[in-house]
Design a protein around this motif. Sequence first.
Motif, PDB file in Angstrom:
ATOM      1  N   GLN A  72       3.355  84.169  -4.468  1.00  0.00           N
ATOM      2  CA  GLN A  72       2.862  84.362  -5.852  1.00  0.00           C
ATOM      3  C   GLN A  72       2.253  82.836  -6.404  1.00  0.00           C
ATOM      4  N   GLU A  73       2.611  81.777  -6.028  1.00  0.00           N
ATOM      5  CA  GLU A  73       2.186  80.543  -6.690  1.00  0.00           C
ATOM      6  C   GLU A  73       0.765  80.507  -6.340  1.00  0.00           C
ATOM      7  N   VAL A  74       0.428  80.738  -5.179  1.00  0.00           N
ATOM      8  CA  VAL A  74      -1.123  80.422  -4.860  1.00  0.00           C
ATOM      9  C   VAL A  74      -1.817  81.458  -5.562  1.00  0.00           C
ATOM     10  N   THR A  75      -1.405  82.960  -5.530  1.00  0.00           N
ATOM     11  CA  THR A  75      -2.015  83.804  -6.112  1.00  0.00           C
ATOM     12  C   THR A  75      -2.172  83.562  -7.698  1.00  0.00           C
ATOM     13  N   GLN A  76      -1.210  83.061  -8.430  1.00  0.00           N
ATOM     14  CA  GLN A  76      -1.312  82.644  -9.894  1.00  0.00           C
ATOM     15  C   GLN A  76      -2.382  81.484  -9.989  1.00  0.00           C
ATOM     16  N   GLN A  77      -2.462  80.617  -9.050  1.00  0.00           N
ATOM     17  CA  GLN A  77      -3.546  79.471  -9.155  1.00  0.00           C
ATOM     18  C   GLN A  77      -4.919  80.047  -8.989  1.00  0.00           C
ATOM     19  N   ILE A  78      -4.975  81.161  -8.044  1.00  0.00           N
ATOM     20  CA  ILE A  78      -6.424  81.630  -7.837  1.00  0.00           C
ATOM     21  C   ILE A  78      -6.889  82.558  -9.361  1.00  0.00           C
ATOM     22  N   ILE A  79      -5.659  83.176 -10.125  1.00  0.00           N
ATOM     23  CA  ILE A  79      -5.896  83.846 -11.056  1.00  0.00           C
ATOM     24  C   ILE A  79      -6.240  82.735 -12.046  1.00  0.00           C
ATOM     25  N   ASP A  80      -5.586  81.658 -12.347  1.00  0.00           N
ATOM     26  CA  ASP A  80      -6.020  80.552 -13.282  1.00  0.00           C
ATOM     27  C   ASP A  80      -7.461  80.253 -13.119  1.00  0.00           C
ATOM     28  N   ALA A  81      -7.789  79.969 -11.739  1.00  0.00           N
ATOM     29  CA  ALA A  81      -9.286  79.614 -11.479  1.00  0.00           C
ATOM     30  C   ALA A  81     -10.264  80.667 -11.833  1.00  0.00           C
ATOM     31  N   PHE A  82      -9.876  82.049 -11.902  1.00  0.00           N
ATOM     32  CA  PHE A  82     -10.683  82.874 -12.041  1.00  0.00           C
ATOM     33  C   PHE A  82     -10.853  82.918 -13.966  1.00  0.00           C
ATOM     34  N   HIS A  83      -9.827  82.753 -14.381  1.00  0.00           N
ATOM     35  CA  HIS A  83      -9.881  82.451 -15.880  1.00  0.00           C
ATOM     36  C   HIS A  83     -10.530  81.272 -16.244  1.00  0.00           C
ATOM     37  N   GLN A  84     -10.638  80.132 -15.535  1.00  0.00           N
ATOM     38  CA  GLN A  84     -11.559  79.071 -15.795  1.00  0.00           C
ATOM     39  C   GLN A  84     -13.005  79.322 -15.603  1.00  0.00           C
ATOM     40  N   SER A  85     -13.306  80.347 -14.588  1.00  0.00           N
ATOM     41  CA  SER A  85     -14.586  80.613 -14.354  1.00  0.00           C
ATOM     42  C   SER A  85     -15.211  81.630 -15.411  1.00  0.00           C
ATOM     43  N   GLN A  86     -14.420  82.302 -16.123  1.00  0.00           N
ATOM     44  CA  GLN A  86     -15.314  83.153 -17.159  1.00  0.00           C
ATOM     45  C   GLN A  86     -14.343  83.351 -18.060  1.00  0.00           C
ATOM     46  N   SER A  87     -14.917  84.104 -19.152  1.00  0.00           N
ATOM     47  CA  SER A  87     -13.696  84.083 -20.393  1.00  0.00           C
ATOM     48  C   SER A  87     -13.691  85.727 -20.745  1.00  0.00           C
ATOM     49  N   ASP A  88     -14.249  86.635 -19.913  1.00  0.00           N
ATOM     50  CA  ASP A  88     -14.392  87.883 -20.320  1.00  0.00           C
ATOM     51  C   ASP A  88     -12.962  88.747 -19.941  1.00  0.00           C
ATOM     52  N   ILE A  89     -12.553  88.333 -18.753  1.00  0.00           N
ATOM     53  CA  ILE A  89     -11.404  89.204 -18.064  1.00  0.00           C
ATOM     54  C   ILE A  89     -10.012  88.418 -17.934  1.00  0.00           C
ATOM     55  N   LYS A  90      -9.171  88.696 -18.526  1.00  0.00           N
ATOM     56  CA  LYS A  90      -7.743  88.105 -17.992  1.00  0.00           C
ATOM     57  C   LYS A  90      -6.774  88.943 -17.100  1.00  0.00           C
ATOM     58  N   VAL A  91      -6.446  88.325 -16.273  1.00  0.00           N
ATOM     59  CA  VAL A  91      -5.413  89.118 -15.118  1.00  0.00           C
ATOM     60  C   VAL A  91      -4.052  88.632 -15.373  1.00  0.00           C
ATOM     61  N   GLN A  92      -3.209  89.741 -15.325  1.00  0.00           N
ATOM     62  CA  GLN A  92      -1.708  89.458 -15.458  1.00  0.00           C
ATOM     63  C   GLN A  92      -1.135  89.710 -14.119  1.00  0.00           C
ATOM     64  N   LEU A  93      -0.634  88.757 -13.574  1.00  0.00           N
ATOM     65  CA  LEU A  93      -0.018  89.231 -12.320  1.00  0.00           C
ATOM     66  C   LEU A  93       1.537  89.530 -12.444  1.00  0.00           C
ATOM     67  N   VAL A  94       1.746  90.957 -11.821  1.00  0.00           N
ATOM     68  CA  VAL A  94       3.201  91.562 -11.824  1.00  0.00           C
ATOM     69  C   VAL A  94       3.662  91.695 -10.571  1.00  0.00           C
ATOM     70  N   SER A  95       5.120  91.044 -10.439  1.00  0.00           N
ATOM     71  CA  SER A  95       5.662  91.131  -9.270  1.00  0.00           C
ATOM     72  C   SER A  95       6.518  92.546  -9.319  1.00  0.00           C
ATOM     73  N   ALA A  96       5.862  93.490  -8.612  1.00  0.00           N
ATOM     74  CA  ALA A  96       6.336  94.734  -8.454  1.00  0.00           C
ATOM     75  C   ALA A  96       7.359  94.946  -7.263  1.00  0.00           C
ATOM     76  N   GLY A  97       7.988  94.019  -6.972  1.00  0.00           N
ATOM     77  CA  GLY A  97       9.055  94.198  -5.719  1.00  0.00           C
ATOM     78  C   GLY A  97       8.977  93.255  -4.795  1.00  0.00           C
ATOM     79  N   SER A  98       9.709  93.211  -3.757  1.00  0.00           N
ATOM     80  CA  SER A  98       9.512  92.159  -2.929  1.00  0.00           C
ATOM     81  C   SER A  98       9.133  92.902  -1.543  1.00  0.00           C
TER      82      SER A  98
END
Length: 456
Positions: A72-98
């Motif tokens: 989860q932590e590293v995936t969120q870091q990659i999402i944050d980097a994606f947000h920094q790389s562009q401003s058109d798309i926002k990604v919300q990470l949802v934990s849909a179970g374990s």
Amino acid sequence: MSLPKPQAGEISRRRFLGLAAGGLSAAALAACSGGPSTTSTDSSGKPETLDYTGVKPAGTITFWSSNPGSSQEVTQQIIDAFHQSQSDIKVQLVSAGSTYEDIAQKFQAAQAGGTLPDLVVLSDVWWFRYYLQDSIVPLDGLFKALNWDTGDYREQLLSDYKYKGATWAVPWARSTPLFYWNKAHFAAAGLPDRAPKTWDEFAEWAPKLKSANAGLQNAFQLPALAGYAGWSFQNNLWGTGGGWSAKETFDVTCDKPESVQALQFLADAVYKGKWSGVAGKDSTQDLSAGAVSATVGSTGSLVGILKVAKFDVGAGFLPGGPKSTSPVCPTGGAGVGIPKKIKPENQVAAATFIKFLTSPANTLKFAQATGYMPVRKSADTSTLTSRTPQSQVAIDQLAATRNQDWARVFLPGADQEMANACAEILTKNGDVQTQLTKLKGTLEGIYNTQVKPHLK
């Protein structure tokens, strides 16, 4: 009873799923399993390549994940980097179970009227159920729309998702089982600092490990059976020349002498030699705690083991058996795909993020944080292997992997039946031949009622 083998060229692994998609009752496929129920879909012929010309990406998308390998932590870091790389798309990470099963249930519920994700984790075993349900979209049109060259993905991994001339997911958290050991325990026993070449060799080492390491619970810990027996024990079966089923056929062979030999070896390790136990929850945690000297676990467990263990950890290829030493390792893990019943704008946005998520730099970042394999050939693994030398083993072993037995991945509910049979043998001291003969009858019943009628 032995099931008829397909004639040469009659049916391949990929053609089976193509035929299944054309007429196999998906509701039947989901029966006897813990995953979602599905409905029949007529998808004969090659799926049409969707045209996304002029489609602008949606502004916000959701990503459903089970966070495999504590990611989860590293995936969120990659999402944050994606947000920094562009401003058109926002990604919300949802934990849909374990677990993958948790996601399967939640994704199925969403199909029936809930809110769908825009991209979702797809297990290598579970994804074709969504394909049969016609609930995921072929990605080839999105590859074209985004100028996305997939030739850089490791073919052994990407090909797992190619069926009926289309690509249905992209590899992400992919793994193989590895042999892990406590180097201090091995040194105390005067053993070589390497994985055993065969299981017979480790059986010779086990008494030395127990003798040299006071308080040791077990020299070896078998993985927890639920979710792992059908997967990891393919190694033991293949090493003896056996298998859950014959290679690339539905001929169930789990009761053959070679297969019985493999499971009898494991049972003897538990009950006669008393050098092995069965993990109640996670054998890699038992290793990390120093309670056992060795185990088999996913590459996705590597980083977690290294963080917890207070000793040097070894990682090596899976041992072979008396008949075969290579290839005796299956692949596993998950990819990511896109639901069909969402807007094209959301599909484009999801694909844009998947392309970023699995880029050479990000697959390397993900591998460094989890232990999963980099899925791109161009990823510079030198940094990864310098930090975690054990990770090179997983990359090297990939060339020596083998497709999983059809009885495990294509017979609905078979994996749980295999786990149940192994539990009778390894935790209740059940007779090996009796339990595997019973398992064969169960697997053949699934084949004859849910698969065979649809192969024509």
